[in-house]
Design a protein around this motif. Structure first.
Motif, PDB file in Angstrom:
ATOM      1  N   TYR A   1       4.762   8.912   9.300  1.00  0.00           N
ATOM      2  CA  TYR A   1       4.787   8.696   7.855  1.00  0.00           C
ATOM      3  C   TYR A   1       4.716  10.031   7.113  1.00  0.00           C
ATOM      4  O   TYR A   1       5.499  10.293   6.207  1.00  0.00           O
ATOM      5  CB  TYR A   1       3.632   7.794   7.422  1.00  0.00           C
ATOM      6  N   LYS A   2       3.752  10.879   7.508  1.00  0.00           N
ATOM      7  CA  LYS A   2       3.582  12.174   6.842  1.00  0.00           C
ATOM      8  C   LYS A   2       4.833  13.037   6.960  1.00  0.00           C
ATOM      9  O   LYS A   2       5.272  13.649   5.992  1.00  0.00           O
ATOM     10  CB  LYS A   2       2.386  12.926   7.431  1.00  0.00           C
TER      11      LYS A   2
ATOM     12  N   LYS B   1       0.695   7.257  11.325  1.00  0.00           N
ATOM     13  CA  LYS B   1       0.389   8.185  10.234  1.00  0.00           C
ATOM     14  C   LYS B   1       1.180   9.494  10.329  1.00  0.00           C
ATOM     15  O   LYS B   1       1.661  10.005   9.317  1.00  0.00           O
ATOM     16  CB  LYS B   1      -1.108   8.480  10.209  1.00  0.00           C
TER      17      LYS B   1
ATOM     18  N   TYR C   1       4.429   1.873   6.529  1.00  0.00           N
ATOM     19  CA  TYR C   1       3.134   2.412   6.926  1.00  0.00           C
ATOM     20  C   TYR C   1       2.012   1.406   6.641  1.00  0.00           C
ATOM     21  O   TYR C   1       1.155   1.149   7.489  1.00  0.00           O
ATOM     22  CB  TYR C   1       2.870   3.737   6.208  1.00  0.00           C
ATOM     23  N   VAL C   2       2.047   0.824   5.440  1.00  0.00           N
ATOM     24  CA  VAL C   2       1.021  -0.142   5.054  1.00  0.00           C
ATOM     25  C   VAL C   2       1.047  -1.365   5.968  1.00  0.00           C
ATOM     26  O   VAL C   2      -0.001  -1.903   6.345  1.00  0.00           O
ATOM     27  CB  VAL C   2       1.182  -0.559   3.570  1.00  0.00           C
TER      28      VAL C   2
ATOM     29  N   LYS D   1       6.532   3.776   2.588  1.00  0.00           N
ATOM     30  CA  LYS D   1       5.140   3.388   2.325  1.00  0.00           C
ATOM     31  C   LYS D   1       4.883   1.956   2.816  1.00  0.00           C
ATOM     32  O   LYS D   1       3.854   1.680   3.443  1.00  0.00           O
ATOM     33  CB  LYS D   1       4.837   3.496   0.836  1.00  0.00           C
ATOM     34  N   ASP D   2       5.822   1.054   2.547  1.00  0.00           N
ATOM     35  CA  ASP D   2       5.673  -0.337   2.991  1.00  0.00           C
ATOM     36  C   ASP D   2       5.553  -0.422   4.515  1.00  0.00           C
ATOM     37  O   ASP D   2       4.730  -1.177   5.039  1.00  0.00           O
ATOM     38  CB  ASP D   2       6.853  -1.200   2.522  1.00  0.00           C
TER      39      ASP D   2
ATOM     40  N   TYR E   1       7.602  11.534   4.855  1.00  0.00           N
ATOM     41  CA  TYR E   1       7.230  11.658   3.445  1.00  0.00           C
ATOM     42  C   TYR E   1       7.501  13.080   2.945  1.00  0.00           C
ATOM     43  O   TYR E   1       8.099  13.276   1.877  1.00  0.00           O
ATOM     44  CB  TYR E   1       5.757  11.289   3.255  1.00  0.00           C
TER      45      TYR E   1
ATOM     46  N   SER F   1       9.536   4.357  -1.126  1.00  0.00           N
ATOM     47  CA  SER F   1       8.848   3.074  -1.288  1.00  0.00           C
ATOM     48  C   SER F   1       8.887   2.262   0.012  1.00  0.00           C
ATOM     49  O   SER F   1       7.875   1.685   0.425  1.00  0.00           O
ATOM     50  CB  SER F   1       9.503   2.289  -2.426  1.00  0.00           C
TER      51      SER F   1
END
Length: 118
Positions: free
Chosen positions: A37-38, A34, A27-28, A24-25, A41, A21
């Motif tokens: 993040y990937k 990206k 990244y957003v 994601k925050d 993740y 979570s």
């Protein structure tokens, strides 16, 4: 997993879900690119999958055992009031096997008894 040790996989899974979570925050909010993040993740999802697999393999502690463990002051009283079937369930959930060693002769006690726990 070491013998006799119960690992709290539920808590570990919760920690990884919190990390996902937060990832994601980040990244957003544009604080993470990206590719990073990937990569993170995928790593966290793999950890989550492994923990889920391990948690399915771990023997569960029956409710009777939880009651006894939480009753530190009066274990014997709690155990004595358990119904016979719950006592059996408790021992069967803790003991994997009992192996009897050599017996010197008929009517003599066994020399070695080995109890293996989950």
């Amino acid at each position: 997993m070491s013998q006799g040790k119960i690992v709290d996989y539920k808590n570990k899974i919760s920690v990884i879900n919190t990390k996902l979570s937060r990832l994601k925050d980040l990244y957003v909010d544009g604080l993470l690119d990206k590719d990073t993040y990937k990569k993170d993740y995928v790593r966290l999802q793999e950890e989550l999958g492994e923990l889920a697999r391990l948690s399915m393999q771990q023997p569960t502690v029956p409710a009777a055992m939880n009651r006894i463990l939480s009753d530190v002051d009066d274990f014997m009283l709690t155990y004595k009031i358990l119904p016979k079937i719950k006592k059996r369930e408790l021992w069967q959930s803790l003991i994997r096997s009992i192996e009897l060693g050599e017996r010197p002769g008929r009517g003599k006690p066994y020399t070695d008894i080995t109890v293996k726990f989950y």
